[in-house]
Design an enzyme around this catalytic site. Structure first.
Site, mmCIF file in Angstrom:
data_model
loop_
_atom_site.group_PDB
_atom_site.id
_atom_site.type_symbol
_atom_site.label_atom_id
_atom_site.label_comp_id
_atom_site.label_asym_id
_atom_site.label_seq_id
_atom_site.Cartn_x
_atom_site.Cartn_y
_atom_site.Cartn_z
ATOM 1 N N HIS A 1 -3.839 3.547 -4.095
ATOM 2 C CA HIS A 1 -3.031 3.192 -2.918
ATOM 3 C C HIS A 1 -1.634 2.734 -3.354
ATOM 4 C CE1 HIS A 1 -6.030 3.262 0.400
ATOM 5 N NE2 HIS A 1 -6.890 3.025 -0.553
ATOM 6 N N ASP A 41 0.890 -1.166 0.000
ATOM 7 C CA ASP A 41 0.000 0.000 0.000
ATOM 8 C C ASP A 41 0.917 1.200 0.000
ATOM 9 O OD1 ASP A 41 -2.078 1.996 0.710
ATOM 10 O OD2 ASP A 41 -3.290 0.260 1.248
ATOM 11 N N GLU A 44 -10.653 2.834 -3.870
ATOM 12 C CA GLU A 44 -10.333 4.239 -3.589
ATOM 13 C C GLU A 44 -9.268 4.814 -4.513
ATOM 14 O OE1 GLU A 44 -11.175 4.834 1.058
ATOM 15 O OE2 GLU A 44 -9.369 3.670 0.669
HETATM 16 C C1 ACM Z 1 -10.877 -0.096 2.034
HETATM 17 O O1 ACM Z 1 -11.206 -0.010 3.213
HETATM 18 N N1 ACM Z 1 -10.396 0.957 1.390
HETATM 19 C C2 ACM Z 1 -11.001 -1.334 1.300
#
Ligand code: ACM
Ligand code: ZN
Length: 652
Positions: A231, A154, A290
């Site tokens: 991410h 991430d 996201e």
């Molecule tokens: C997440 O909580 N962004 C999967």
């Protein structure tokens, strides 16, 4: 000693199936007891047990975990179809033995409700390393969990050693800033391994092989997550050829990789090659959540890709990346899991969807005949506060998720009987932005992970919070004796006391005028919120907290002139979300609505950032009269203070 007392003590020392977490699908207990002698008769794949499993109609996926455990005055016998089933049976026996060697004679017949009973451990945001993972695998195994979702790539740190792209780990695994907030503050930058000032680390391939082996010995599958295309700032910053281009030709160093660039695919495919070499399980999670797609709109490579492939928008571009990666993963004989955003722009044909933004994504995917894993934030996010936030160590946002609420989740309730086979199960997600240590991780995990395990394993009809809670409290003591940290459920403070109160006060139900509007996005129960006699809970923002962007200014008509002694209210405050209490409240009174006088005011004495979450009461004592009460909550206009929340204007 009194006979009854002796009987009670002996009784307390006798253990049995009523102690087991997750609660067995079925069991019977007898009067007699057996003192465990260290011997277990294990019978694998007997015809009679196979017939029993057939007769019970245990679903195919659950057969290899099914077991029967008999404790008689002569000894302990476990029957199962496979080694895995025998292992689950021994796990139940071990859990009973945690409470003493004297076992109640019993007969347990047990199998799981769902195949996927998981935990997500986030080693990106903070890196704790192999020994921590092995320790939690041990506990997962005791809870009969079946999947470790390893979130280890991430933005805040890439924790997977790779040969073809070594900088991902040796630079992308070493960020500037020990904490997540520092890393943000210093601009999401990275140093490198051994430089003496960067924070981080990564799993070596040997570490990961050891983790996979340790897990598989406990019948736990490790699902690695290689997060893309969002991410991913650690990828973009270590291999800039994966970044989008700005119109001026410079690289855009944001959190998303460029789906227009072939370099992006070369990198992730090479990583997948190394991942499949280490992780033998069916699934590879490729993230998808996201993703900030803003740079894609103007990036020449992205635009070219869209033109060539006839892709109409940036969601379609994400879908292109996910589908192309799916084909690659499928070509290796594996399947992908993605967060529910992968539904946007066209779902990859063989993907399993992890439904986190509520349950809608899960329902949508099942309607399209896909498998799902249910992880809705409101039930499964173990990084949320588990008790009164004002007393708890910092958690994420101001979300409140006590163990009881986790336990109340039934992943089956949104699906029909015909569709339920598509629900592989659920997992608890422990995101670790604010969880640096093993001790804090365990504090957040336990006992809520017990609840996740029981939801995943036990039939819905045998689950009962009132029965689970004391069992969980006992088991907390057990895991503490084995060196785990845990939240003390027996001392839980619970929801905000005020939320259980109904207050009859002079303003309740009276006509109330908003001289300044409230924010329609934080509408509580709309206009009645501030004088319905009800107070806000920790489940912020619930239907009792009303949000304001420009301070509070309301007038209440009491109907006639009344003696007044007190006007005030409680404000929610959480500095990281720019939610600030007022600096001052004022009370103005009038008999006729025209002539006003300032009856009193109160200045807040606690500084803004005294504690991350506060409920700040500001009240004005009065010796006065009036028919109209005007209540104002004021503060300076600061960029770090965007919202103000109030639950009730109390007039007494
Ligand atoms: C997440 O909580 N962004 C999967
Ligand atoms: Zn691009």
């Amino acid at each position: 000693m009194h006979g009854l007392l002796v009987a009670a003590i002996i009784c307390a020392l006798v253990s049995g199936p009523e102690k087991i977490i997750p609660r067995p699908a079925s069991y019977r207990t007898g009067e007699k007891t057996f003192v465990y002698d260290g011997k277990v008769k294990e019978v694998k794949a007997s015809r009679s047990f196979a017939r029993q499993v057939d007769k019970l109609g245990i679903p195919d996926f659950a057969r290899d975990e099914a077991y029967a455990l008999e404790v008689t005055p002569k000894g302990v016998t476990i029957n199962a179809l496979t080694d895995k089933g025998l292992f689950r049976g021994r796990t139940s026996l071990d859990m009973m033995l945690e409470y003493g060697d004297t076992l109640r004679c019993c007969s347990i017949l047990d199998w799981p409700r769902f195949a996927h009973r998981g935990l997500l451990l986030d080693e990106s945001r903070h890196f704790r390393g192999k020994d921590y993972i092995l320790k939690e695998l041990d506990q997962m195994s005791k809870l009969k969990m079946s999947v470790l979702h390893l979130h280890f790539t991430d933005g805040a740190g890439w924790r997977f050693q790779t040969e073809k792209y070594p900088l991902l780990a040796t630079r992308g695994g070493w960020r500037i800033g020990d904490t997540y907030k520092q890393w943000e503050y210093y601009g999401y930058n990275f140093g490198c391994e051994g430089d003496g000032y960067s924070y981080g680390g990564y799993f070596t391939k040997d570490d990961l092989r050891e983790i996979v082996k340790y897990a598989s010995e406990r019948y736990i599958t490790v699902v690695p997550e290689i997060e893309m295309p969002g991410h991913s700032i650690e990828v973009v910053k270590t291999y800039p050829e994966t970044a989008c281009l700005a119109p001026d030709g410079s690289r855009v160093m944001n959190h998303s990789v460029c789906p227009g660039s072939e370099a992006t695919f070369e990198l992730f495919q090479a990583v997948i090659d190394e991942v499949v070499d280490i992780f033998p399980g069916k699934y590879i999670h490729i993230g998808g959540d996201e993703c900030n797609k803003s740079a894609w709109r103007n990036c020449p490579a992205c635009r070219r890709r869209m033109e060539e492939k006839g892709i109409k928008d940036v969601n379609g571009l994400q879908s292109y990346l996910v589908q192309r990666m799916e084909r690659y993963v499928n070509s290796k004989g594996r399947s992908i899991i993605g967060w529910d955003e992968i539904l946007e722009g066209g779902l990859a044909p063989n993907a399993t969807v992890m439904s986190w933004r509520g349950t809608a994504g899960g329902k949508q995917a099942v309607a399209m005949d896909h498998d799902v894993i249910m992880v809705p934030t409101s039930r499964c996010y173990l990084d949320y506060y588990q008790d009164a936030p004002v007393f708890e160590p910092e958690a994420i946002g101001s979300a409140y998720l006590p163990c009881e609420r986790v336990y109340s989740y039934d992943p089956g309730r949104d699906f029909s009987e015909q569709d339920i086979h598509h629900v592989l199960g659920l997992q608890g997600n422990l995101w670790c932005e604010f969880i640096p240590t093993v001790a804090k991780a365990e504090y957040m995990l336990y006992p809520r992970a017990f609840a996740i395990a029981e939801i995943g394993w036990s039939p819905q009809e045998v689950r009962d919070w009132k029965e689970f809670r004391p069992r969980a409290i006992d088991y907390i003591e057990v895991i503490k004796s084995h060196g785990y940290n845990a939240f003390d459920l027996s001392a839980e403070k619970g929801n905000r006391d005020e939320m259980y109160k109904r207050l009859d006060h002079l303003a309740k139900g009276r006509p109330l005028t908003f001289n300044k509007p409230y924010d329609k996005g934080y509408h509580g129960s709309w206009d009645v919120t501030l004088n319905d006699g009800l107070f806000g809970s920790w489940e912020f923002p619930d239907d009792r907290w009303l949000g304001f962007r420009d301070g509070v200014d309301v007038t209440i008509d009491l109907g006639e002139v009344k003696d007044l002694h007190y006007v005030g209210g409680s404000f929610w405050a959480h500095a990281p979300e720019a939610i600030c209490p007022p600096e001052k409240v004022e009370v103005w009174l009038s008999d006729d609505g025209n002539d006003w006088h300032l009856a009193g005011y109160r200045i807040r004495e606690i500084p803004d950032a005294a504690k991350d979450i506060m409920v700040v009461e500001l009240t004005v004592p009065l010796v006065d009269k009036g028919r109209y009460v005007r209540f104002k909550a004021l503060r300076r206009d600061l960029p770090e203070c965007k919202l103000m929340f109030l639950d009730e204007v109390i007039v007494l």
